[in-house]
Motif scaffolding. Structure first.
Motif, PDB file in Angstrom:
ATOM      1  N   ASP A   1      23.501  24.572  21.402  1.00 23.27           N
ATOM      2  CA  ASP A   1      23.047  24.251  22.749  1.00 23.27           C
ATOM      3  C   ASP A   1      24.108  24.692  23.761  1.00 23.27           C
ATOM      4  N   PRO A   2      23.772  25.592  24.686  1.00 20.77           N
ATOM      5  CA  PRO A   2      24.783  26.062  25.642  1.00 20.77           C
ATOM      6  C   PRO A   2      25.126  25.050  26.724  1.00 20.77           C
ATOM      7  N   GLY A   3      24.376  23.963  26.834  1.00 21.21           N
ATOM      8  CA  GLY A   3      24.625  22.991  27.888  1.00 21.21           C
ATOM      9  C   GLY A   3      23.772  23.249  29.115  1.00 21.21           C
ATOM     10  N   PHE A   4      23.597  22.205  29.943  1.00 22.34           N
ATOM     11  CA  PHE A   4      22.672  22.283  31.069  1.00 22.34           C
ATOM     12  C   PHE A   4      23.042  23.370  32.053  1.00 22.34           C
ATOM     13  N   TRP A   5      24.318  23.434  32.469  1.00 20.64           N
ATOM     14  CA  TRP A   5      24.704  24.355  33.530  1.00 20.64           C
ATOM     15  C   TRP A   5      24.634  25.805  33.071  1.00 20.64           C
ATOM     16  N   ARG A   6      24.997  26.052  31.834  1.00 19.10           N
ATOM     17  CA  ARG A   6      24.918  27.431  31.341  1.00 19.10           C
ATOM     18  C   ARG A   6      23.452  27.841  31.163  1.00 19.10           C
ATOM     19  N   ARG A   7      22.602  26.912  30.712  1.00 18.32           N
ATOM     20  CA  ARG A   7      21.171  27.216  30.621  1.00 18.32           C
ATOM     21  C   ARG A   7      20.602  27.506  32.004  1.00 18.32           C
ATOM     22  N   LEU A   8      21.043  26.714  33.006  1.00 17.88           N
ATOM     23  CA  LEU A   8      20.546  26.917  34.364  1.00 17.88           C
ATOM     24  C   LEU A   8      20.968  28.288  34.891  1.00 17.88           C
ATOM     25  N   TRP A   9      22.216  28.657  34.622  1.00 22.06           N
ATOM     26  CA  TRP A   9      22.680  29.969  35.059  1.00 22.06           C
ATOM     27  C   TRP A   9      21.917  31.078  34.344  1.00 22.06           C
ATOM     28  N   GLY A  10      21.711  30.903  33.038  1.00 24.28           N
ATOM     29  CA  GLY A  10      20.962  31.886  32.271  1.00 24.28           C
ATOM     30  C   GLY A  10      19.524  32.013  32.730  1.00 24.28           C
ATOM     31  N   ALA A  11      18.950  30.903  33.231  1.00 20.47           N
ATOM     32  CA  ALA A  11      17.568  30.946  33.713  1.00 20.47           C
ATOM     33  C   ALA A  11      17.417  31.824  34.943  1.00 20.47           C
TER      34      ALA A  11
END
Length: 393
Positions: free
Chosen positions: A357-367
């Motif tokens: 799991d990359p974590g919330f903030w990294r997922r948000l950036w990736g989105a």
């Protein structure tokens, strides 16, 4: 644990993935208190074959596998709590801390023979996830897939992300999407004015409506126009290709043209659903504002409760309906190839260097939300400036 063909021993697995943490092979799994009724235990066992048992404060006190319940129909409803009180060691299960390594996972799963091992924090509280023997085996075979994949249809093709890896259209696609919708959002003000003026010309009685009803009508016309334009644009086909590819990925299906074409065009995590929820909440606020001037307190309360029930009960089905009829359409061959190419590239990169799991903030950036927002603001300002200079509307 069964070691896959081509992997001589667990030592090789540990060596190949020595730096990986337990989150790479973690899966969300149900947990129940030891006081849970037998029917609930059986339901969870039917889903995963193994259930984590919790005591006070989410402390893991044991686990139960399907083989431990031989004749459920002859057992009382409170069988689990009775059996646990009489023989707690029969349900004992080893746990892993969140900072465990792949080597620790492999050792423990080999020792216990269980399909899952609970993951706990430093205080022994269940985290909601278990280390999976199946994912460990697939990691060794290099067939492991990301637990969750996100994506986006862009003017430059399909963009896809696992949180760490961003493939397909990349940053140029995200910026192009933000710029497209920024310019479109500003132009839609003028288009909406034209559509509304045409409606007034055809039906002059519209001008007699109260201000709130006129605002609601204008918003409806604007959204309808936007949805129709989206349905007619190539983005709808790319959007469908993105969803179909991600559905195949998350269902562990092969990424071939024949398989992906059988997948649904809708996806439950699509941003269309979120937009429907936000739009529903805005509609709820407008409805309450309109009702406040016409209803007594009791009527307003009932009216608000009805609208709130409609919005929060049906926003997801409404979002899926919008996806099916407006924001996606059957993709062309080229559009489907764009989705397949992005999906295959993501699988290749993930198999070479898996991650958890990359974590919330990294997922948000990736989105890509921040990248699109920047381009949206710039394009909106630029179109607004040009419209002001040339007075198109």
């Amino acid at each position: 644990m069964h070691i896959p063909s081509g992997v001589e021993s667990l030592d090789i697995l540990k060596t190949q993935h020595a730096r990986l943490g337990v989150e790479v092979v973690a899966e969300t799994k149900p947990a129940l208190p030891v006081t849970a009724p037998l029917s609930e235990v059986l339901r969870c066992l039917a889903v995963s074959g193994f259930v984590v048992l919790l005591g006070a404060r989410r402390q893991v006190v044991g686990g139960i596998a399907s083989g431990q319940i031989l004749d459920a129909q002859s057992l009382p409803k409170d069988w689990l709590s009775q059996a646990y009180r009489q023989e707690p060691e029969a349900f004992a299960v080893s746990c892993l801390l969140l900072d465990a390594s792949i080597g620790g996972v492999a050792d423990l799963i080999e020792q216990t023979g269980l399909p899952f091992v609970p993951l706990v924090d430093a205080k022994g509280r269940y985290t909601g996830q278990c280390a999976s023997a199946d994912r460990l085996s697939r990691l060794a075979r290099k067939t492991l897939r990301p637990a969750r994949v996100g994506g986006l249809a862009t003017p430059l093709g399909v963009y896809m992300t696992s949180g760490y890896y961003n493939v397909g259209a990349g940053w140029p696609g995200l910026l192009a999407t933000g710029a497209l919708f920024g310019g479109l959002a500003r132009l839609m003000d003028g288009v909406g004015l034209i559509v509304y003026s045409a409606l007034v010309a055809l039906f002059p009685q519209v001008l007699g409506l109260p201000g709130q009803e006129q605002a609601l009508l204008q918003m409806g016309l604007l959204l309808t126009t936007l949805l129709v334009l989206l349905r007619l644009s190539p983005l709808a086909g790319l959007h469908a290709a993105e969803h179909m590819t991600i559905n195949a990925l998350e269902r562990d299906l092969s990424l071939t043209d024949a398989v992906v074409r059988q997948q649904p065009r809708e996806h439950r995590r699509c941003g269309t659903n979120l937009l429907m929820l936000l739009g529903g909440m805005q509609l709820l606020g407008l409805a309450v504002y309109m009702g406040a001037t016409r209803l007594n307190p009791v009527g307003l309360l009932l009216y608000t409760a009805l609208w709130a029930w409609l919005v929060f009960s049906y926003w997801r089905p409404a979002g899926l309906w919008l996806q099916r009829h407006f924001t996606t359409k059957p993709p062309s061959e080229a559009q489907l190839r764009s989705g397949l190419k992005a999906g295959q590239e993501l699988l290749t990169r993930f198999s070479e260097r898996p991650h958890g799991d990359p974590g919330f903030w990294r997922r948000l950036w990736g989105a890509g939300f921040f990248q699109m927002l920047m381009a949206f603001v710039v394009a909106f300002w630029l179109v607004d400036f040009l419209m002001g200079q040339w007075r198109w509307f």
